[in-house]
Design an enzyme around this catalytic site. Structure first.
Site, PDB file in Angstrom:
ATOM      1  N   ASN A  15       0.837  -1.208   0.000  1.00  0.00           N
ATOM      2  CA  ASN A  15       0.000   0.000   0.000  1.00  0.00           C
ATOM      3  C   ASN A  15       0.869   1.256   0.000  1.00  0.00           C
ATOM      4  OD1 ASN A  15      -3.066  -0.441   0.184  1.00  0.00           O
ATOM      5  ND2 ASN A  15      -2.238  -2.023   1.535  1.00  0.00           N
ATOM      6  N   ASN A 106      -6.675   4.605   8.512  1.00  0.00           N
ATOM      7  CA  ASN A 106      -6.264   3.200   8.453  1.00  0.00           C
ATOM      8  C   ASN A 106      -6.934   2.545   7.253  1.00  0.00           C
ATOM      9  OD1 ASN A 106      -5.145   0.689   9.388  1.00  0.00           O
ATOM     10  ND2 ASN A 106      -7.161   0.145  10.193  1.00  0.00           N
ATOM     11  N   HIS A 108      -8.252  -1.111   6.124  1.00  0.00           N
ATOM     12  CA  HIS A 108      -8.595  -2.374   6.779  1.00  0.00           C
ATOM     13  C   HIS A 108      -9.268  -3.299   5.771  1.00  0.00           C
ATOM     14  CE1 HIS A 108      -9.657  -5.091  10.016  1.00  0.00           C
ATOM     15  NE2 HIS A 108     -10.857  -5.173   9.485  1.00  0.00           N
ATOM     16  N   SER A 135     -11.838  -1.233   3.455  1.00  0.00           N
ATOM     17  CA  SER A 135     -12.335   0.068   3.909  1.00  0.00           C
ATOM     18  C   SER A 135     -11.167   0.970   4.291  1.00  0.00           C
ATOM     19  CB  SER A 135     -13.198  -0.100   5.171  1.00  0.00           C
ATOM     20  OG  SER A 135     -14.226  -1.051   4.987  1.00  0.00           O
ATOM     21  N   ASP A 144     -10.610  -0.488  14.767  1.00  0.00           N
ATOM     22  CA  ASP A 144     -11.266  -0.533  13.448  1.00  0.00           C
ATOM     23  C   ASP A 144     -12.706  -0.016  13.499  1.00  0.00           C
ATOM     24  OD1 ASP A 144      -8.937  -1.687  12.364  1.00  0.00           O
ATOM     25  OD2 ASP A 144      -9.623  -3.709  12.829  1.00  0.00           O
TER      26      ASP A 144
HETATM   27  C1  GRF Z   1      -3.330  -5.010   3.775  1.00  0.00           C
HETATM   28  O1  GRF Z   1      -4.224  -6.032   3.483  1.00  0.00           O
HETATM   29  C2  GRF Z   1      -3.990  -3.976   4.653  1.00  0.00           C
HETATM   30  O2  GRF Z   1      -5.328  -3.755   4.348  1.00  0.00           O
HETATM   31  C3  GRF Z   1      -3.863  -4.646   5.988  1.00  0.00           C
HETATM   32  O3  GRF Z   1      -2.603  -5.247   5.989  1.00  0.00           O
HETATM   33  C4  GRF Z   1      -2.208  -5.518   4.647  1.00  0.00           C
HETATM   34  C5  GRF Z   1      -0.932  -4.802   4.398  1.00  0.00           C
HETATM   35  O4  GRF Z   1      -0.415  -4.996   3.120  1.00  0.00           O
HETATM   36  N1  GRF Z   1      -4.131  -3.715   7.063  1.00  0.00           N
HETATM   37  P1  GRF Z   1       0.854  -4.159   2.656  1.00  0.00           P
HETATM   38  O5  GRF Z   1       1.877  -4.224   3.785  1.00  0.00           O
HETATM   39  O6  GRF Z   1       0.417  -2.757   2.354  1.00  0.00           O
HETATM   40  O7  GRF Z   1       1.353  -4.865   1.431  1.00  0.00           O
END
Ligand code: GRF
Length: 221
Positions: A15, A106, A108, A135, A144
């Protein structure tokens, strides 16, 4: 003025990478001013240059508050406008959340309020859900449970495993997070009490990411 974003991450950091890519291609007008981790080996840290990295082994602190205070001081020192938990797997204490209240987000992997906490993909499969998703929400002290800004939905397909389902969700996480950050850095999104406002108007239902990667009011594809 370019908005300053701090990212908290514990693992892979895909992300974070999506945000970095959006900044690099000019589709998000922002700057990553620090990446913070409770896991010194987190791959996420490697995605930014050394001066932007901060990590401490959370397990080496006797009390959660001590770790959170150091983390909070380090985050505050880089003067972020927004703080984004992107795969940050440690619960943030109330003092940290209150310190950055209103600018703490965040991502999630569930359609909140369903499946707060861990094992979201497994729980969606166990429940026989036909739909699952992700989300982005404001963080409040309860886990959350803050106001949800936007969601992206994916189908649960026959034969899905937690791996296939989480991969389908992750594909939508990246455009969702970037789309929300675009609104955030433009000053269009705010937290008001337990709700979200967009351009000053209360959002009664979360925004929805359409197939073109745009955010629309729920119910509109
Ligand atoms: C993602 O699925 C995010 O929604 C969750 O943890 C995971 C992290 O993935 N909270 P990354 O580290 O961004 O690849």
């Amino acid at each position: 003025m370019r908005r300053r974003i701090a990212v908290l991450a514990s693992g892979r950091g895909s992300n974070l990478q999506a945000v970095l890519d959006a900044i690099a291609t000019g589709s998000l007008d922002a700057e990553i001013v620090g990446v913070f981790s409770d896991k010194p080996a987190a791959q996420a840290l490697q995605r930014v240059s050394e001066p932007l990295r901060w990590s401490r082994d959370a397990k080496s602190y006797a009390a959660r508050e001590d770790f959170d205070r150091e983390l909070g001081d380090a985050v505050a020192a880089c003067a972020p406008d927004w703080i984004v938990c992107a795969g940050y797997l440690r619960i943030l204490g109330d003092a940290f959340v209150e310190r950055f209240s209103g600018r703490l987000l965040n991502i999630h992997p569930s359609l909140l309020p369903k499946y707060r906490g861990l094992r979201t993909h497994a729980r969606a499969l166990e429940a026989g859900d036909e739909e699952h998703g992700v989300s982005v929400h404001f963080v409040i002290p309860a886990l959350d449970a803050g106001a949800v800004i936007a969601q992206a939905r994916v189908p649960v397909l026959p034969g899905d495993t937690t791996e296939t389902l989480s991969a389908r969700v992750l594909e939508r996480e990246h455009p969702l997070l970037v789309a929300v950050l675009r609104l955030v850095v433009a000053g269009r999104l705010n937290e008001r009490g337990t709700t979200v406002t967009l351009d000053g108007h209360t959002l009664f239902t979360p925004l929805h990411l359409d197939c073109a990667g745009r955010l629309a009011p729920s119910g509109h594809q």
